[in-house]
Enzyme design. Structure first.
Site, mmCIF file in Angstrom:
data_model
loop_
_atom_site.group_PDB
_atom_site.id
_atom_site.type_symbol
_atom_site.label_atom_id
_atom_site.label_comp_id
_atom_site.label_asym_id
_atom_site.label_seq_id
_atom_site.Cartn_x
_atom_site.Cartn_y
_atom_site.Cartn_z
ATOM 1 N N LYS A 129 21.492 -1.904 -5.222
ATOM 2 C CA LYS A 129 21.991 -3.244 -5.554
ATOM 3 C C LYS A 129 23.190 -3.096 -6.460
ATOM 4 O O LYS A 129 23.319 -2.091 -7.160
ATOM 5 C CB LYS A 129 20.911 -4.048 -6.282
ATOM 6 C CG LYS A 129 21.132 -5.538 -6.273
ATOM 7 C CD LYS A 129 20.604 -6.143 -5.002
ATOM 8 C CE LYS A 129 20.929 -7.610 -4.876
ATOM 9 N NZ LYS A 129 20.168 -8.225 -3.776
ATOM 10 N N GLY A 168 25.990 -9.373 0.629
ATOM 11 C CA GLY A 168 26.114 -10.443 -0.359
ATOM 12 C C GLY A 168 24.840 -10.670 -1.147
ATOM 13 O O GLY A 168 23.779 -10.103 -0.867
ATOM 14 N N ASP A 169 24.958 -11.494 -2.155
ATOM 15 C CA ASP A 169 23.831 -12.011 -2.950
ATOM 16 C C ASP A 169 24.425 -13.223 -3.673
ATOM 17 O O ASP A 169 25.429 -13.790 -3.203
ATOM 18 C CB ASP A 169 23.297 -10.937 -3.919
ATOM 19 C CG ASP A 169 21.937 -11.298 -4.524
ATOM 20 O OD1 ASP A 169 20.914 -11.067 -3.870
ATOM 21 O OD2 ASP A 169 21.902 -11.840 -5.653
HETATM 22 P P1 NDP Z 1 24.141 -18.418 -3.613
HETATM 23 O O1 NDP Z 1 25.151 -17.956 -4.578
HETATM 24 O O2 NDP Z 1 24.550 -18.791 -2.238
HETATM 25 O O3 NDP Z 1 23.298 -19.633 -4.207
HETATM 26 C C1 NDP Z 1 22.614 -19.507 -5.406
HETATM 27 C C2 NDP Z 1 21.952 -20.821 -5.732
HETATM 28 O O4 NDP Z 1 21.048 -20.627 -6.810
HETATM 29 C C3 NDP Z 1 22.930 -21.894 -6.179
HETATM 30 O O5 NDP Z 1 22.452 -23.155 -5.824
HETATM 31 C C4 NDP Z 1 22.937 -21.712 -7.683
HETATM 32 O O6 NDP Z 1 23.319 -22.864 -8.412
HETATM 33 C C5 NDP Z 1 21.497 -21.362 -7.952
HETATM 34 N N1 NDP Z 1 21.438 -20.536 -9.164
HETATM 35 C C6 NDP Z 1 21.942 -19.282 -9.301
HETATM 36 N N2 NDP Z 1 21.757 -18.823 -10.552
HETATM 37 C C7 NDP Z 1 21.119 -19.817 -11.194
HETATM 38 C C8 NDP Z 1 20.638 -19.922 -12.500
HETATM 39 N N3 NDP Z 1 20.801 -18.946 -13.406
HETATM 40 N N4 NDP Z 1 19.998 -21.080 -12.816
HETATM 41 C C9 NDP Z 1 19.831 -22.062 -11.902
HETATM 42 N N5 NDP Z 1 20.275 -21.996 -10.636
HETATM 43 C C10 NDP Z 1 20.897 -20.880 -10.294
HETATM 44 O O7 NDP Z 1 23.054 -17.221 -3.555
HETATM 45 P P2 NDP Z 1 21.963 -16.919 -2.446
HETATM 46 O O8 NDP Z 1 21.471 -18.174 -1.841
HETATM 47 O O9 NDP Z 1 22.493 -15.853 -1.580
HETATM 48 O O10 NDP Z 1 20.804 -16.243 -3.325
HETATM 49 C C11 NDP Z 1 19.728 -17.003 -3.873
HETATM 50 C C12 NDP Z 1 18.579 -16.075 -4.186
HETATM 51 O O11 NDP Z 1 18.143 -15.420 -2.989
HETATM 52 C C13 NDP Z 1 18.874 -14.939 -5.172
HETATM 53 O O12 NDP Z 1 17.711 -14.669 -5.921
HETATM 54 C C14 NDP Z 1 19.159 -13.754 -4.260
HETATM 55 O O13 NDP Z 1 18.943 -12.531 -4.909
HETATM 56 C C15 NDP Z 1 18.131 -14.015 -3.172
HETATM 57 N N6 NDP Z 1 18.366 -13.382 -1.890
HETATM 58 C C16 NDP Z 1 19.534 -13.543 -1.207
HETATM 59 C C17 NDP Z 1 19.718 -12.948 0.033
HETATM 60 C C18 NDP Z 1 20.938 -13.174 0.829
HETATM 61 O O14 NDP Z 1 20.978 -12.686 1.973
HETATM 62 N N7 NDP Z 1 21.935 -13.909 0.362
HETATM 63 C C19 NDP Z 1 18.690 -12.088 0.607
HETATM 64 C C20 NDP Z 1 17.457 -12.044 -0.135
HETATM 65 C C21 NDP Z 1 17.328 -12.655 -1.344
HETATM 66 P P3 NDP Z 1 24.758 -22.915 -9.130
HETATM 67 O O15 NDP Z 1 25.737 -23.036 -8.010
HETATM 68 O O16 NDP Z 1 24.685 -24.096 -10.003
HETATM 69 O O17 NDP Z 1 24.904 -21.619 -9.878
HETATM 70 O O1 2IT Z 2 18.263 -9.421 -1.900
HETATM 71 C C1 2IT Z 2 18.612 -9.118 -0.738
HETATM 72 O O2 2IT Z 2 17.814 -8.655 0.074
HETATM 73 C C2 2IT Z 2 20.002 -9.365 -0.348
HETATM 74 N N1 2IT Z 2 20.763 -9.906 -1.149
HETATM 75 C C3 2IT Z 2 20.486 -8.935 0.995
HETATM 76 C C4 2IT Z 2 20.774 -7.457 1.030
HETATM 77 C C5 2IT Z 2 21.441 -6.956 2.290
HETATM 78 O O3 2IT Z 2 21.825 -5.777 2.249
HETATM 79 O O4 2IT Z 2 21.576 -7.678 3.267
#
Ligand code: NDP
Ligand code: 2IT
Length: 448
Positions: A129, A168-169
């Site tokens: 990560k 991404g994340d």
């Molecule tokens: P995005 O950046 O697309 O969206 C994040 C969302 O979470 C936004 O609505 C944001 O609000 C909110 N958020 C982030 N930080 C905070 C915080 N400190 N307090 C309150 N709200 C918060 O990210 P993703 O949707 O990609 O990721 C969301 C979660 O999913 C994370 O935990 C990530 O690790 C996990 N994840 C993502 C994957 C992926 O493929 N993208 C895969 C597996 C897990 P605001 O805009 O106000 O900050």
């Molecule tokens: O938390 C996760 O699994 C991710 N942000 C996606 C990782 C990936 O390599 O697609």
């Protein structure tokens, strides 16, 4: 009160002593170790051969400076990380997070989780990560591009389709992956598609990768409900967050007949009793890059609650899809009082240990992130597969592969939970099943 086996206590204490001040990493390690008591009683070799100790220590940790110039010509500086945690099963694989809260402890917790999540998918990918304390909010496209280019100017030397493959994340989506890939290609003079995933469809991306994490979370939820003779159809659903994972979890839940009534961001939440308009949510978040308050302004019956907790909204299925520790004991109590049946973590570690314990004690179906959100990284592995064979699959075929993978993740968790005497406990099942796979590979590879 910890549920840690006495044989594992010293290992946890080593982690605490070696990694001071990294609370999220400690939390992630403890959650896994708490599941492993029955495993090490049956297989003492995992302790004797220091598998646990090695698993908790990243193979490599990179920390570097990222200087860049903002639109006013001022020089800015951020710190970036890549933690290459474990490569027993394949190249390091895991996302990059851009958020001001990012520090080593967050990257290590995410990298540690990623090892087990990736193993659960059944795909040949190790765990890693990265990220930066860069705050993308309010930055122009040009600033984002310069930041991504500067970050990649250092990171490229550590990457490769057989070495380390970021995606991404939080704060990193298709736009950022494009800028990162462009700079990698320029520096290396190689069109190495498999070095990054989450790419755009015009240059080697996979269908369904954008949707995969949210869709996968809902597929897992469906499996969990089906195992108790229930389904999503007609259920009242709340998601937290309004980013990549939240939007597509909401979209798939609605497509399967659920009534998705609320989502959030860090400034508050929106309730829309008519059911969230996913098209409008996509427009507000993905195209306009605006706040969810702007969604409420365009839907007369929707209400925006500034600063409130989205978990106050009554639901039967809760999908926390924002960030770590966003759902605490108080929120869990409210959800249980309101009759929640199932909780699936779309985000990484969104429920605090107290919240998880409350759900389990209240017999709420509970899916931990490393199982429920594994669809994102699994589809990244499908993207790598397509890149390696210079092929691209249809949306339908790729979605079906994702669905099969999530059914497999659910089966592996359920089978391990049954075998180790905790039927229905998906936390234990996910940790045990994935640990066994990684630990056996580590033993087979010798002392490396
Ligand atoms: P995005 O950046 O697309 O969206 C994040 C969302 O979470 C936004 O609505 C944001 O609000 C909110 N958020 C982030 N930080 C905070 C915080 N400190 N307090 C309150 N709200 C918060 O990210 P993703 O949707 O990609 O990721 C969301 C979660 O999913 C994370 O935990 C990530 O690790 C996990 N994840 C993502 C994957 C992926 O493929 N993208 C895969 C597996 C897990 P605001 O805009 O106000 O900050
Ligand atoms: O938390 C996760 O699994 C991710 N942000 C996606 C990782 C990936 O390599 O697609």
């Amino acid at each position: 009160m910890s549920r840690l086996d006495a044989a594992l206590q010293p290992h946890y204490e080593i982690v605490l002593a070696r990694n001071p001040g990294e609370a999220e990493f400690h939390q992630a390690v403890l959650e896994v170790l708490e599941s492993l008591g029955p495993v090490v009683r049956k297989h003492p070799e995992y302790v004797e051969e220091a598998v646990i100790e090695r698993l908790c220590e990243p193979e490599r940790q990179l920390i570097f400076r990222v200087p860049w110039t903002d639109d006013q010509g001022r020089v800015q500086m951020n710190r970036a990380f890549r933690v290459e945690f474990n490569s027993a099963l394949g190249p390091y694989k895991g996302g990059l997070r851009f958020h001001p809260s990012v520090y080593l402890g967050i990257v290590k917790f995410l990298g540690f989780e990623q090892i087990f999540k990736n193993a659960l998918t059944g795909m040949p990918i190790g765990g890693g990560k990265g990220g930066s304390d860069f705050d993308p909010k309010g930055r122009s496209d040009a600033e984002i591009m310069r930041f991504c280019q500067s970050l990649m100017t250092e990171l490229y030397r550590h990457l490769g389709e057989y070495t380390d493959v970021p995606a991404g994340d939080i704060g990193v989506g298709g736009r950022e992956i494009g800028y990162l890939f462009g700079q990698y290609k320029r520096i290396t003079n190689r069109y190495e598609s498999g070095v990054l995933t989450g790419k755009g469809l015009s240059y080697g991306g996979s269908q369904v990768r954008t949707e995969a994490t949210g869709y996968g979370t809902v597929f897992f939820t469906e499996q969990m409900l089906a195992a108790t003779g229930s389904s999503l159809s007609g259920r009242r659903v709340v998601v937290s967050g309004s980013g990549n994972v939240a939007i597509y979890a909401a979209q798939k839940a609605a497509a399967l007949g659920a009534h998705v009534v609320a989502c959030s961001d860090s400034s508050g939440y929106v309730v829309d009793e008519d059911g969230l308009d996913i098209g409008l949510l996509q427009q507000v978040k993905e195209v306009d890059r605006a706040r969810i308050s702007a969604y409420a302004e365009q839907r007369p019956k929707a209400e925006f609650v500034a600063g409130g907790s989205v978990w106050d909204v009554r639901c039967e299925v809760a999908l926390p899809c924002a960030t770590q520790n966003e759902l605490d004991g108080d929120a869990a109590r409210t959800l249980v009082e309101n009759g929640v049946l199932a909780v699936a973590e779309g985000a990484n570690m969104p429920c605090t240990p107290e919240a998880t314990r409350l759900f389990q004690e209240s017999k709420v179906l509970f899916a931990p992130g490393k199982a429920a959100n594994a669809g994102g990284v699994a589809t990244s592995a499908l993207e790598m597969q397509q890149n390696a064979s210079r092929d691209s699959w249809s949306f339908e075929h790729t979605e079906e592969r994702l669905r099969e993978i999530m059914v497999g993740v659910h089966e592996r968790c359920a089978a391990a939970a049954d075998e180790y005497g905790t039927p229905g406990n998906y936390v234990a099942g996910a940790n045990i099943s994935s640990f066994l796979q990684v630990a056996d590979a580590m033993l087979a590879l010798g002392v490396v």
